[in-house]
Design an enzyme around this catalytic site. Structure first.
Site, mmCIF file in Angstrom:
data_model
loop_
_atom_site.group_PDB
_atom_site.id
_atom_site.type_symbol
_atom_site.label_atom_id
_atom_site.label_comp_id
_atom_site.label_asym_id
_atom_site.label_seq_id
_atom_site.Cartn_x
_atom_site.Cartn_y
_atom_site.Cartn_z
ATOM 1 N N TYR A 100 8.027 10.494 4.760
ATOM 2 C CA TYR A 100 6.978 9.518 4.457
ATOM 3 C C TYR A 100 7.084 9.072 2.999
ATOM 4 O O TYR A 100 7.119 7.870 2.703
ATOM 5 C CB TYR A 100 5.622 10.154 4.754
ATOM 6 C CG TYR A 100 4.439 9.271 4.467
ATOM 7 C CD1 TYR A 100 4.321 8.018 5.044
ATOM 8 C CD2 TYR A 100 3.419 9.712 3.628
ATOM 9 C CE1 TYR A 100 3.224 7.216 4.784
ATOM 10 C CE2 TYR A 100 2.321 8.915 3.366
ATOM 11 C CZ TYR A 100 2.222 7.664 3.941
ATOM 12 O OH TYR A 100 1.137 6.884 3.670
ATOM 13 N N ALA B 248 0.859 -1.189 0.000
ATOM 14 C CA ALA B 248 0.000 0.000 0.000
ATOM 15 C C ALA B 248 0.888 1.228 0.000
ATOM 16 O O ALA B 248 1.364 1.677 1.036
ATOM 17 C CB ALA B 248 -0.906 -0.019 1.224
ATOM 18 N N LYS C 182 8.162 5.304 1.676
ATOM 19 C CA LYS C 182 7.261 4.529 0.817
ATOM 20 C C LYS C 182 7.954 4.190 -0.509
ATOM 21 O O LYS C 182 7.778 3.092 -1.045
ATOM 22 C CB LYS C 182 5.975 5.314 0.560
ATOM 23 C CG LYS C 182 5.003 5.306 1.720
ATOM 24 C CD LYS C 182 4.377 3.938 1.922
ATOM 25 C CE LYS C 182 3.221 3.986 2.900
ATOM 26 N NZ LYS C 182 2.632 2.665 3.140
#
Ligand code: UDP
Length: 223
Positions: A52, A20, A56
């Site tokens: 972040y 995700a 990711k």
């Protein structure tokens, strides 16, 4: 590190892993709409927002390496502002915030000048895409945007929430340096290119922003 642990364990059993990821990885790219193979443009490390996006992006690299080197079936999905009833406002997400403010008669707080845009995607549309995509072997080793293409400015969002909630709340602008702790940087536009996921599973988001807002307002009224 969590992603690494999961990939390692999944590789032992050759189990499909869905990572995700997030539209945040596109960062400040101005190549809108964002294509999965487009360049990403992250800000400096002193702006913590980019931690972040960066972590990711590393998850994506790692997952793709497992696909290439170990043939672990991985599918990477980049979500664009997934929203719906029961989304918590605890982390300052804009729709639950605006709806709560509108229903309480409090000022609706638009950060910056409100010209920044987002594409809000109904959680049910995202779930539908996920249950479909995991069935497709052609998706292994691929990166897919999952979003909506109805682009709205945050100012316009505030006006729509106010109107749909029949609220008397004023809409106020909060300068970024007051809205966020220092070190924050906002994304000016975030719009997915859906060509790739359309071609794979015929994905088409169904729920419009107004419908989403009605559902969220109804949820907040009754909880
Ligand atoms: N935002 C706002 N008022 C709020 C909360 C958020 O104007 O009370 C803005 C925020 O600056 C951003 C947009 O709404 O431009 C979406 O914010 P959110 O945190 O929901 O998602 P993200 O920034 O991760 O896309």
């Amino acid at each position: 590190q969590g992603t690494e642990v999961v990939l390692k364990a999944a590789a032992k059993k050759q189990r499909t892993v869905v990572v995700a990821s997030t539209s945040e990885v596109y960062g400040k790219s101005d190549a809108v709409p964002f294509r999965e193979d487009g360049d990403i443009a992250l800000g400096p490390t002193v702006k913590h927002r980019w931690a972040y996006a960066c972590s990711k992006a590393l998850d994506e690299f790692l997952a793709l390496a497992y696909w290439k080197e170990k043939r672990l079936p991985v599918i990477i999905v980049r979500f664009f502002n997934t929203v719906g009833p029961r989304q918590t406002g605890r982390y300052g997400m804009v729709i639950p915030n605006f709806v709560r403010q509108a229903l309480a008669g409090e000022p609706i707080t638009v950060f910056g000048d409100g010209t920044q845009t987002r594409c809000f995607t109904y959680v049910g549309d995202v779930v539908g895409a996920l249950t479909e995509i995991v069935t497709r072997e052609a998706a292994y080793g691929g990166v897919y945007n999952v979003g909506n293409i109805e682009e709205v400015s945050i100012r316009e969002l505030a006006e729509r929430v106010k109107a749909l909630a029949k609220s008397a709340s004023p809409i106020v602008n909060i300068p970024y340096d007051q809205a966020y702790e220092s070190g924050f940087e906002d994304m000016p536009r975030s719009v997915p290119d859906l060509a790739k996921i359309r071609a794979l599973i015929g994905y088409e988001p169904r729920v419009t922003l107004d419908e989403i807002l009605r559902l969220v307002i109804e949820h907040h009224r009754t909880h």
